[in-house]
Motif scaffolding. Structure first.
Motif, PDB file in Angstrom:
ATOM      1  N   ASN A   2      47.813 -19.389 -45.403  1.00  0.00           N
ATOM      2  CA  ASN A   2      48.747 -20.118 -46.265  1.00  0.00           C
ATOM      3  C   ASN A   2      49.008 -21.524 -45.736  1.00  0.00           C
ATOM      4  OD1 ASN A   2      49.020 -17.899 -47.917  1.00  0.00           O
ATOM      5  ND2 ASN A   2      51.151 -17.479 -47.386  1.00  0.00           N
ATOM      6  N   ARG A   3      49.294 -21.598 -44.446  1.00  0.00           N
ATOM      7  CA  ARG A   3      49.640 -22.896 -43.845  1.00  0.00           C
ATOM      8  C   ARG A   3      48.485 -23.879 -43.928  1.00  0.00           C
ATOM      9  NH1 ARG A   3      48.889 -25.861 -39.262  1.00  0.00           N
ATOM     10  NH2 ARG A   3      47.487 -24.313 -38.343  1.00  0.00           N
ATOM     11  N   VAL A   4      47.319 -23.452 -43.492  1.00  0.00           N
ATOM     12  CA  VAL A   4      46.192 -24.373 -43.420  1.00  0.00           C
ATOM     13  C   VAL A   4      45.649 -24.711 -44.801  1.00  0.00           C
ATOM     14  CG1 VAL A   4      43.868 -24.717 -42.511  1.00  0.00           C
ATOM     15  CG2 VAL A   4      45.598 -23.578 -41.107  1.00  0.00           C
ATOM     16  N   MET A   5      45.563 -23.720 -45.682  1.00  0.00           N
ATOM     17  CA  MET A   5      45.039 -24.001 -47.022  1.00  0.00           C
ATOM     18  C   MET A   5      45.966 -24.941 -47.788  1.00  0.00           C
ATOM     19  SD  MET A   5      42.419 -23.406 -48.951  1.00  0.00           S
ATOM     20  CE  MET A   5      42.378 -24.852 -50.004  1.00  0.00           C
ATOM     21  N   HIS A   6      47.258 -24.762 -47.615  1.00  0.00           N
ATOM     22  CA  HIS A   6      48.211 -25.665 -48.273  1.00  0.00           C
ATOM     23  C   HIS A   6      47.998 -27.100 -47.801  1.00  0.00           C
ATOM     24  CE1 HIS A   6      52.092 -26.357 -50.376  1.00  0.00           C
ATOM     25  NE2 HIS A   6      52.185 -27.370 -49.519  1.00  0.00           N
ATOM     26  N   LYS A   7      47.905 -27.266 -46.491  1.00  0.00           N
ATOM     27  CA  LYS A   7      47.690 -28.599 -45.920  1.00  0.00           C
ATOM     28  C   LYS A   7      46.326 -29.156 -46.306  1.00  0.00           C
ATOM     29  CE  LYS A   7      47.568 -31.025 -41.453  1.00  0.00           C
ATOM     30  NZ  LYS A   7      47.682 -30.846 -39.967  1.00  0.00           N
ATOM     31  N   MET A  28      40.568 -17.723 -48.925  1.00  0.00           N
ATOM     32  CA  MET A  28      41.191 -19.015 -48.653  1.00  0.00           C
ATOM     33  C   MET A  28      40.457 -19.754 -47.542  1.00  0.00           C
ATOM     34  SD  MET A  28      45.156 -17.704 -48.931  1.00  0.00           S
ATOM     35  CE  MET A  28      45.972 -19.308 -48.855  1.00  0.00           C
ATOM     36  N   LEU A  29      39.892 -19.009 -46.583  1.00  0.00           N
ATOM     37  CA  LEU A  29      39.113 -19.632 -45.521  1.00  0.00           C
ATOM     38  C   LEU A  29      37.878 -20.321 -46.098  1.00  0.00           C
ATOM     39  CD1 LEU A  29      38.419 -20.156 -42.539  1.00  0.00           C
ATOM     40  CD2 LEU A  29      37.406 -17.867 -42.457  1.00  0.00           C
ATOM     41  N   GLY A  30      37.200 -19.649 -47.005  1.00  0.00           N
ATOM     42  CA  GLY A  30      36.047 -20.276 -47.651  1.00  0.00           C
ATOM     43  C   GLY A  30      36.438 -21.512 -48.433  1.00  0.00           C
ATOM     44  N   MET A  31      37.552 -21.437 -49.128  1.00  0.00           N
ATOM     45  CA  MET A  31      38.030 -22.585 -49.891  1.00  0.00           C
ATOM     46  C   MET A  31      38.377 -23.748 -48.976  1.00  0.00           C
ATOM     47  SD  MET A  31      40.492 -20.412 -52.478  1.00  0.00           S
ATOM     48  CE  MET A  31      41.432 -21.852 -52.964  1.00  0.00           C
ATOM     49  N   ALA A  32      39.072 -23.462 -47.875  1.00  0.00           N
ATOM     50  CA  ALA A  32      39.472 -24.520 -46.944  1.00  0.00           C
ATOM     51  C   ALA A  32      38.249 -25.195 -46.331  1.00  0.00           C
ATOM     52  CB  ALA A  32      40.362 -23.940 -45.849  1.00  0.00           C
ATOM     53  N   GLN A  33      37.250 -24.396 -45.982  1.00  0.00           N
ATOM     54  CA  GLN A  33      36.027 -24.960 -45.418  1.00  0.00           C
ATOM     55  C   GLN A  33      35.353 -25.894 -46.410  1.00  0.00           C
ATOM     56  OE1 GLN A  33      34.430 -24.216 -42.081  1.00  0.00           O
ATOM     57  NE2 GLN A  33      33.710 -26.198 -42.834  1.00  0.00           N
ATOM     58  N   GLN A  34      35.318 -25.480 -47.680  1.00  0.00           N
ATOM     59  CA  GLN A  34      34.663 -26.299 -48.694  1.00  0.00           C
ATOM     60  C   GLN A  34      35.425 -27.588 -48.957  1.00  0.00           C
ATOM     61  OE1 GLN A  34      31.698 -25.660 -49.885  1.00  0.00           O
ATOM     62  NE2 GLN A  34      31.672 -27.536 -51.106  1.00  0.00           N
ATOM     63  N   VAL A  35      36.742 -27.513 -49.002  1.00  0.00           N
ATOM     64  CA  VAL A  35      37.545 -28.726 -49.208  1.00  0.00           C
ATOM     65  C   VAL A  35      37.328 -29.697 -48.047  1.00  0.00           C
ATOM     66  CG1 VAL A  35      39.883 -29.659 -49.368  1.00  0.00           C
ATOM     67  CG2 VAL A  35      39.279 -27.601 -50.636  1.00  0.00           C
ATOM     68  N   PHE A  36      37.294 -29.163 -46.837  1.00  0.00           N
ATOM     69  CA  PHE A  36      37.057 -30.020 -45.671  1.00  0.00           C
ATOM     70  C   PHE A  36      35.691 -30.695 -45.774  1.00  0.00           C
ATOM     71  CE2 PHE A  36      35.368 -30.844 -41.452  1.00  0.00           C
ATOM     72  CZ  PHE A  36      36.411 -31.514 -40.836  1.00  0.00           C
ATOM     73  N   ASP A  37      34.659 -29.924 -46.045  1.00  0.00           N
ATOM     74  CA  ASP A  37      33.302 -30.478 -46.113  1.00  0.00           C
ATOM     75  C   ASP A  37      33.176 -31.503 -47.235  1.00  0.00           C
ATOM     76  OD1 ASP A  37      32.606 -28.832 -44.022  1.00  0.00           O
ATOM     77  OD2 ASP A  37      31.653 -27.305 -45.272  1.00  0.00           O
ATOM     78  N   GLU A  44      32.307 -16.669 -48.698  1.00  0.00           N
ATOM     79  CA  GLU A  44      31.263 -17.486 -49.320  1.00  0.00           C
ATOM     80  C   GLU A  44      31.534 -17.694 -50.805  1.00  0.00           C
ATOM     81  OE1 GLU A  44      29.074 -19.111 -47.665  1.00  0.00           O
ATOM     82  OE2 GLU A  44      29.687 -18.182 -45.776  1.00  0.00           O
ATOM     83  N   LEU A  45      32.052 -16.678 -51.480  1.00  0.00           N
ATOM     84  CA  LEU A  45      32.392 -16.820 -52.898  1.00  0.00           C
ATOM     85  C   LEU A  45      33.573 -17.780 -53.076  1.00  0.00           C
ATOM     86  CD1 LEU A  45      32.067 -13.119 -54.137  1.00  0.00           C
ATOM     87  CD2 LEU A  45      30.363 -14.944 -54.215  1.00  0.00           C
ATOM     88  N   GLY A  46      34.473 -17.796 -52.086  1.00  0.00           N
ATOM     89  CA  GLY A  46      35.601 -18.719 -52.143  1.00  0.00           C
ATOM     90  C   GLY A  46      35.171 -20.168 -52.079  1.00  0.00           C
ATOM     91  N   LYS A  47      34.069 -20.430 -51.384  1.00  0.00           N
ATOM     92  CA  LYS A  47      33.588 -21.803 -51.254  1.00  0.00           C
ATOM     93  C   LYS A  47      33.193 -22.404 -52.601  1.00  0.00           C
ATOM     94  CE  LYS A  47      31.836 -21.307 -46.514  1.00  0.00           C
ATOM     95  NZ  LYS A  47      30.621 -21.284 -45.643  1.00  0.00           N
ATOM     96  N   THR A  48      32.728 -21.569 -53.517  1.00  0.00           N
ATOM     97  CA  THR A  48      32.292 -22.069 -54.828  1.00  0.00           C
ATOM     98  C   THR A  48      33.248 -21.651 -55.948  1.00  0.00           C
ATOM     99  OG1 THR A  48      30.868 -20.134 -55.172  1.00  0.00           O
ATOM    100  CG2 THR A  48      29.872 -22.071 -54.129  1.00  0.00           C
ATOM    101  N   LEU A  49      34.414 -21.112 -55.560  1.00  0.00           N
ATOM    102  CA  LEU A  49      35.417 -20.678 -56.541  1.00  0.00           C
ATOM    103  C   LEU A  49      34.840 -19.667 -57.529  1.00  0.00           C
ATOM    104  CD1 LEU A  49      37.234 -24.049 -57.348  1.00  0.00           C
ATOM    105  CD2 LEU A  49      38.060 -22.197 -55.888  1.00  0.00           C
TER     106      LEU A  49
END
Length: 356
Positions: A301-306, A227-236, A78-83
């Motif tokens: 690594n793979r998914v966050m990079h993409k 990174m999972l939180g970050m990837a979710q936020q970028v997608f949304d 959750e903290l990753g979603k908001t950096l």
């Protein structure tokens, strides 16, 4: 998705509400603008500690809640979603080293201080530009540690370092014999090369010969959770942008080619979540940790990079402007991708683990 118990759901929801309302990306911008070397809001971290987040993996006897790594991963996600800039992940990783390898005296001294937020700690392993724990040259003689560690996360705010030497892990307080050289990385967080010149060191004698590997696996799954939180936020964020942006008199989301790209990202995100949650569960279950942690970080690594690349491209040129948040995620992603094992390193490690 992992099946969470009631306590974990409450913890996740609390972290989500706090991060969204009290620590949006605008707070990261303030931290960046302040120019402080520690690069996080100390009051915000104190609040996290008051909510019990710093002690999630610490036993109750030492001031923690002993909720496990799945629970810690939920908060970090959750903290990753908001950096959110904080030493929470670094301190949790360091605390895990003490839990696994510390004596009763070491646990009694440090774990309550880490759980309360009084002390910030971090892990110092690598000595070169790439993650490679097999090339450690740091040594200890007469209780004094000498060596240099590169790209140490949260080094400026840390009071305690868990340092990898040739013969194991050591606890080193930030005092005489410890000096920092700031490294400015693209994510604008705290990173430093740390030099130890005869610094007083206290060995973590428990945990067996695999202690360093066990701690690094925990670092990998917790980094993957961020990174999972970050990837979710970028997608949304990207999906919302495509639904609003008009090009050629049409909303971008109506273009079939873009729909296909977002569908692929959605599938990648689901696969990433499965791998990361499996890694966190493996740590809590104590079975197959090395393989699960390696897969979790490699997939992250793979998914966050993409995801970061696609997020920028689908936003167009404005994606890399400072006005838009999406560029921050790419910059943080590049740092985390290299932390505790690049994709190449992790693939090689998985191959070796599979050959046993």
């Amino acid at each position: 998705m992992a099946v969470l118990n009631e306590e974990q759901e409450m913890l996740r929801d609390m972290a989500r509400d706090w991060a969204t309302n009290e620590s949006p990306v605008t707070e990261f911008r303030k931290v960046r603008a302040s120019g402080e070397p520690h690069a996080y809001d100390k009051d915000a971290y104190a609040t996290m500690a008051e909510m019990g987040w710093a002690g999630v993996i610490i036993p109750e006897d030492h001031g923690g809640s002993d909720f496990g790594f799945m629970s810690a991963g939920l908060v970090v996600e959750e903290l990753g979603k908001t950096l959110t800039a904080s030493p929470l992940a670094a301190t949790t990783i360091a605390a895990s080293a003490i839990v696994l390898g510390g004596s009763e005296e070491q646990k009694a001294k440090w774990l309550p201080r880490l759980a309360s937020g009084e002390t910030v700690a971090t892990l110092a392993v690598d000595e070169g530009a790439h993650h490679d724990p097999s090339t450690i040259e740091t040594s200890v003689s007469g209780g004094k540690l000498t060596g240099k560690k590169a790209f140490v996360h949260e080094a400026h705010g840390a009071d305690l370092f868990v340092v990898a030497a040739k013969d194991g892990l050591y606890l080193v307080e930030k005092s005489d014999g410890v000096s920092l050289t700031t490294r400015k990385l693209t994510d604008q967080r705290s990173h430093a090369d740390v030099s130890f010149d005869g610094a007083a060191a206290d060995k973590l004698a428990g945990g067996g010969d695999s202690l360093l590997d066990d701690v690094l696996d925990r670092a990998r799954v917790l980094t993957a959770a961020e990174m999972l939180g970050m990837a979710q936020q970028v997608f949304d964020t990207t999906l919302d942008y495509l639904k609003q942006r008009v090009q050629f008199n049409q909303v971008l989301a109506t273009f079939q080619a873009l729909q296909h790209r977002m569908a692929d990202l959605f599938a990648d995100l689901a696969q990433m979540r499965s791998a990361v949650e499996a890694g966190l569960q493996a740590v809590d279950g104590g079975f197959g940790v090395a393989r699960a942690a390696t897969i979790a970080k490699a997939e992250a690594n793979r998914v966050m990079h993409k995801m970061a690349n696609e997020g920028i491209q689908l936003h167009g040129g404005i994606g890399m402007t400072d006005e838009y948040d999406v560029g921050f995620y790419l910059k943080r992603a590049r740092v985390l991708e290299a932390s505790f094992g690049s994709s190449g390193y992790l693939k090689d490690r998985f191959a070796k683990l599979s050959s046993y």
